[in-house]
Design a protein around this motif. Structure first.
Motif, mmCIF file in Angstrom:
data_model
loop_
_atom_site.group_PDB
_atom_site.id
_atom_site.type_symbol
_atom_site.label_atom_id
_atom_site.label_comp_id
_atom_site.label_asym_id
_atom_site.label_seq_id
_atom_site.Cartn_x
_atom_site.Cartn_y
_atom_site.Cartn_z
ATOM 1 N N ASP A 166 0.805 -1.221 0.000
ATOM 2 C CA ASP A 166 0.000 0.000 0.000
ATOM 3 C C ASP A 166 0.836 1.268 0.000
ATOM 4 N N GLN A 205 -1.836 2.082 -8.656
ATOM 5 C CA GLN A 205 -3.198 2.251 -8.143
ATOM 6 C C GLN A 205 -4.132 2.758 -9.255
ATOM 7 N N ASN A 206 -3.954 2.198 -10.449
ATOM 8 C CA ASN A 206 -4.772 2.549 -11.618
ATOM 9 C C ASN A 206 -4.721 4.035 -11.962
ATOM 10 N N THR A 207 -3.586 4.637 -11.687
ATOM 11 C CA THR A 207 -3.404 6.067 -11.922
ATOM 12 C C THR A 207 -2.047 6.299 -12.576
ATOM 13 N N SER A 213 -2.136 17.552 -6.491
ATOM 14 C CA SER A 213 -2.990 16.363 -6.527
ATOM 15 C C SER A 213 -2.484 15.266 -5.601
ATOM 16 N N SER A 255 -7.390 13.991 -3.991
ATOM 17 C CA SER A 255 -8.133 13.746 -5.222
ATOM 18 C C SER A 255 -7.723 12.473 -5.944
ATOM 19 N N LEU A 256 -6.615 11.853 -5.508
ATOM 20 C CA LEU A 256 -6.112 10.644 -6.152
ATOM 21 C C LEU A 256 -6.269 9.435 -5.225
ATOM 22 N N PRO A 257 -6.093 8.230 -5.751
ATOM 23 C CA PRO A 257 -6.189 7.033 -4.898
ATOM 24 C C PRO A 257 -5.024 6.899 -3.928
ATOM 25 N N PHE A 258 -4.034 7.790 -4.024
ATOM 26 C CA PHE A 258 -2.904 7.761 -3.100
ATOM 27 C C PHE A 258 -2.580 9.180 -2.661
ATOM 28 N N LYS A 265 -1.210 4.512 -0.297
ATOM 29 C CA LYS A 265 -2.545 4.255 -0.843
ATOM 30 C C LYS A 265 -3.589 4.724 0.157
ATOM 31 N N LYS A 266 -4.631 5.383 -0.316
ATOM 32 C CA LYS A 266 -5.674 5.869 0.597
ATOM 33 C C LYS A 266 -6.575 4.723 1.061
#
Length: 335
Positions: A3, A142-144, A287, A292-295, A334-335
Motif C-alpha cells: 500500500d 493504483q490505476n493512476t 494532486s 483527489s487521487l487514490p494515493f 494508498k488511501k
C-alpha cells in the motif's frame, strides 16, 4: 511495497568513472553503494550521475544489485544525455511492467528541445538545450498515471573558480561572469521543465507529477541571487504561488530544519554560509496531497536518508565513501 510506494532521488557521484579499471579501493566503494541502495529499499530510485549507456546500467542492476532492480529504458536508446553522468530510473522488478520512459520527442513537443537565451540582458540571441535531458518515468500505480521527472541541471562549475575568486581583480570578475552565464543556462533549463508541467495542466485537470534531482544550486547561491540576478532555481521550478493549483509542494517542507540538507559543502564565495546545503529535491503537484487521487503524500512523508548514509560511510575510509550527496526520499501511501 503493498500500500506504499517509496521514491528516492540520489546523486551517486560519478558512478561511471568508478567502473574504469576497478581495483580494491573502487570495489570497496561499489560494495558500499550497493549496500546503501539495498538498505534504502526504495521502490523507485532516480539515480543521478549514473553509468553511461544501457549495457552498463543492465550490468549494474544484474551484477551489483542482484536483479532486485531493473532500469527503465527508452525506446531506440532515446535519452539525449551527453557526457558520462546519466539519469536513470531503477524500479523494483515487480514494477517493471508498470513502468516506461516518456520519449524525449514527446517531452520536447510539450516543452521545447532548445530555446533562446540572452546573457546579461544582451540583445544578441544564443541557443541552449539540456546537457542532460530530463528523463520522465511513467508509472501506473493504483490505476493512476504518475509521472516522475528526473532532473540534473548542468553544473555551473567554473574551472579554477576558487583560485580565481581568491585572486580578486580581473580574474574574480571573469569568474563571476562565467558563473552567472552558467547559472542563467540552468535557470532556463528549470523553466523548460516548468513549461512541460504547465502543458500537462492543459491536458488533464489534476496531473500527478513529481520532479526530483540535483539542481546544482551553488556555490555562491546567496551572493549571486542578491547582487546579480535576484532569483533562485527552486522558485522558478515550483511556479507561481498565485496559481496555487499548479504550485509544487516540497517533500522536505515539514522535515526538521537542522536535518534539511543533502551535501556538506564549504562555499568559497560565502565562507560564513552554513555548509549544510540542500541541493537534492523532490517536488510534486497538489494532486498528491489534496486527496483527489487514490494515493496521497502525508505530512512528514519526506526525509533525507541521513541515518543509512552515515552508518555505511562511518565504517569506510574516505576513498570508499558512497557519495558526496545524501539520498532524499518520500513515501506515497494508498488511501
Amino acid at each position: 511495497m503493498g500500500d506504499t510506494l517509496k521514491v528516492t532521488s540520489w546523486n551517486v557521484e560519478w558512478l561511471d568513472k568508478l567502473f574504469d579499471n576497478i581495483d580494491s579501493k573502487k570495489q570497496k566503494r561499489i560494495d558500499a553503494i550497493k549496500k546503501e541502495i539495498l538498505d534504502i529499499d526504495a521502490d523507485v530510485l532516480c539515480m543521478l550521475e549514473g553509468v553511461k549507456g544501457e549495457a552498463k546500467i543492465d550490468a549494474f542492476c544484474t551484477d551489483i544489485l542482484e536483479n532486485k532492480y531493473v532500469a527503465v529504458k527508452a525506446v531506440d536508446n532515446d535519452y539525449k544525455i551527453q557526457g558520462r553522468q546519466w539519469i536513470w530510473f531503477l524500479v523494483k522488478t515487480e514494477l517493471r511492467d508498470s513502468a516506461s520512459l516518456l520519449p524525449t520527442k514527446i517531452y520536447d513537443e510539450f516543452s521545447s528541445a532548445s530555446w533562446d537565451v540572452h546573457y546579461w540582458g544582451d540583445f544578441e540571441v544564443a541557443r541552449h538545450k539540456h546537457y542532460r535531458h530530463p528523463q520522465v518515468l511513467i508509472l501506473e500505480w493504483q490505476n493512476t498515471r504518475l509521472e516522475l521527472v528526473g532532473l540534473h541541471t548542468k553544473s555551473k562549475f567554473v574551472r579554477s573558480g576558487k583560485s580565481s575568486w581568491n585572486a580578486g581583480g580581473e580574474k574574480q570578475k571573469a569568474f563571476i561572469r562565467d558563473a552567472i552565464k552558467a547559472r542563467i543556462k540552468m535557470t532556463t533549463e528549470v523553466a523548460n521543465v516548468r513549461d512541460y508541467i504547465n502543458t500537462k495542466f492543459e491536458q488533464v485537470p489534476n496531473p500527478a507529477i513529481m520532479v526530483m534531482g540535483d539542481l546544482n544550486d551553488g556555490p555562491g547561491k546567496e551572493f549571486f541571487e542578491t547582487q546579480y540576478i535576484f532569483f533562485d532555481l527552486l522558485s522558478n521550478l515550483q511556479g507561481n504561488v498565485f496559481e496555487a493549483e499548479r504550485f509544487l509542494n516540497h517533500a522536505l517542507f515539514d522535515f526538521e530544519d537542522n536535518l534539511r540538507w543533502s551535501v556538506n559543502f564549504q562555499d568559497f564565495i560565502d565562507e560564513h554560509r552554513d555548509p549544510h546545503i540542500l541541493l537534492d529535491h523532490i517536488l510534486f503537484t497538489q494532486s498528491l496531497v489534496d486527496g483527489s487521487l487514490p494515493f496521497i503524500i502525508e505530512s512528514k512523508a519526506g526525509y533525507v536518508e541521513h541515518e543509512i548514509h552515515d552508518l555505511i560511510n562511518a565504517n569506510n575510509p574516505k576513498y570508499a565513501n558512497t557519495s558526496d550527496h545524501k539520498p532524499v526520499s518520500v513515501v506515497i501511501r494508498k488511501k
